[in-house]
Design a protein around this motif. Structure first.
Motif, mmCIF file in Angstrom:
data_model
loop_
_atom_site.group_PDB
_atom_site.id
_atom_site.type_symbol
_atom_site.label_atom_id
_atom_site.label_comp_id
_atom_site.label_asym_id
_atom_site.label_seq_id
_atom_site.Cartn_x
_atom_site.Cartn_y
_atom_site.Cartn_z
ATOM 1 N N ASP A 17 30.638 34.364 7.654
ATOM 2 C CA ASP A 17 31.905 33.859 8.181
ATOM 3 C C ASP A 17 31.536 32.652 9.039
ATOM 4 N N ILE A 18 31.590 31.482 8.434
ATOM 5 C CA ILE A 18 31.134 30.264 9.099
ATOM 6 C C ILE A 18 32.299 29.594 9.828
ATOM 7 N N LYS A 19 32.103 29.380 11.105
ATOM 8 C CA LYS A 19 33.088 28.698 11.955
ATOM 9 C C LYS A 19 32.583 27.285 12.239
ATOM 10 N N ILE A 20 33.508 26.333 12.315
ATOM 11 C CA ILE A 20 33.151 24.941 12.554
ATOM 12 C C ILE A 20 33.936 24.420 13.752
ATOM 13 N N GLU A 21 33.224 23.809 14.688
ATOM 14 C CA GLU A 21 33.852 23.109 15.805
ATOM 15 C C GLU A 21 33.578 21.624 15.626
ATOM 16 N N LEU A 31 29.819 17.970 14.165
ATOM 17 C CA LEU A 31 30.260 19.266 13.658
ATOM 18 C C LEU A 31 29.239 20.318 14.041
ATOM 19 N N THR A 32 29.708 21.381 14.692
ATOM 20 C CA THR A 32 28.832 22.487 15.062
ATOM 21 C C THR A 32 29.239 23.708 14.259
ATOM 22 N N PHE A 33 28.260 24.287 13.575
ATOM 23 C CA PHE A 33 28.479 25.434 12.694
ATOM 24 C C PHE A 33 27.881 26.679 13.323
ATOM 25 N N LYS A 34 28.580 27.807 13.171
ATOM 26 C CA LYS A 34 28.088 29.114 13.601
ATOM 27 C C LYS A 34 28.450 30.127 12.532
ATOM 28 N N SER A 35 27.592 31.106 12.339
ATOM 29 C CA SER A 35 27.847 32.151 11.356
ATOM 30 C C SER A 35 27.583 33.509 11.986
ATOM 31 N N ASN A 36 28.282 34.510 11.495
ATOM 32 C CA ASN A 36 28.085 35.864 12.013
ATOM 33 C C ASN A 36 26.815 36.510 11.463
ATOM 34 N N LYS A 63 24.761 33.550 14.475
ATOM 35 C CA LYS A 63 25.298 33.247 15.804
ATOM 36 C C LYS A 63 24.573 32.122 16.524
ATOM 37 N N GLU A 64 23.525 31.553 15.923
ATOM 38 C CA GLU A 64 22.831 30.424 16.531
ATOM 39 C C GLU A 64 23.484 29.131 16.029
ATOM 40 N N PRO A 65 24.045 28.293 16.909
ATOM 41 C CA PRO A 65 24.763 27.104 16.455
ATOM 42 C C PRO A 65 23.836 26.042 15.872
ATOM 43 N N PHE A 66 24.382 25.251 14.961
ATOM 44 C CA PHE A 66 23.660 24.130 14.369
ATOM 45 C C PHE A 66 24.635 22.961 14.300
ATOM 46 N N THR A 67 24.226 21.806 14.829
ATOM 47 C CA THR A 67 25.113 20.652 14.912
ATOM 48 C C THR A 67 24.594 19.507 14.045
#
Length: 94
Positions: A17-21, A31-36, A63-67
């Motif tokens: 479940d990838i979230k993008i900020e 763009l910062t991506f996080k996944s469960n 849960k570790e962000p990647f930008t």
């Protein structure tokens, strides 16, 4: 070679479940991506857009962000409306 405790072809990836900020930057968008869960070989593309990406293939380690940085003249809203993500999970089994 074993990865994640088993041979890669036998590893069962969970659906990420990838979230993008998104946030504006100079000459583009961050763009910062996080996944469960682990998302292996995430591929980022933008349908029909000619943009420069600082990175378009990466792993998300639960849960570790990647930008990444996207160099573009488009607004954050326009860019986000065209984003497409794919990972190893999305590859159909043989």
């Amino acid at each position: 070679m074993k990865t994640f405790g088993t041979k890669p072809k036998y590893f069962k990836f969970l659906k990420p479940d990838i979230k993008i900020e998104a946030r504006n930057g100079d000459n583009g968008v961050y763009l910062t991506f996080k996944s469960n869960v682990l998302a292996k070989n995430v591929f980022v593309s933008f349908d029909g857009l000619d943009v420069y990406l600082s990175d378009n293939f990466f792993d998300l380690l639960g849960k570790e962000p990647f930008t990444i940085f996207v160099k573009t003249d488009l607004s954050t809203t326009e860019l986000m409306s065209k984003i497409s993500l794919m990972s190893v999970y999305d590859i159909p089994p043989r």
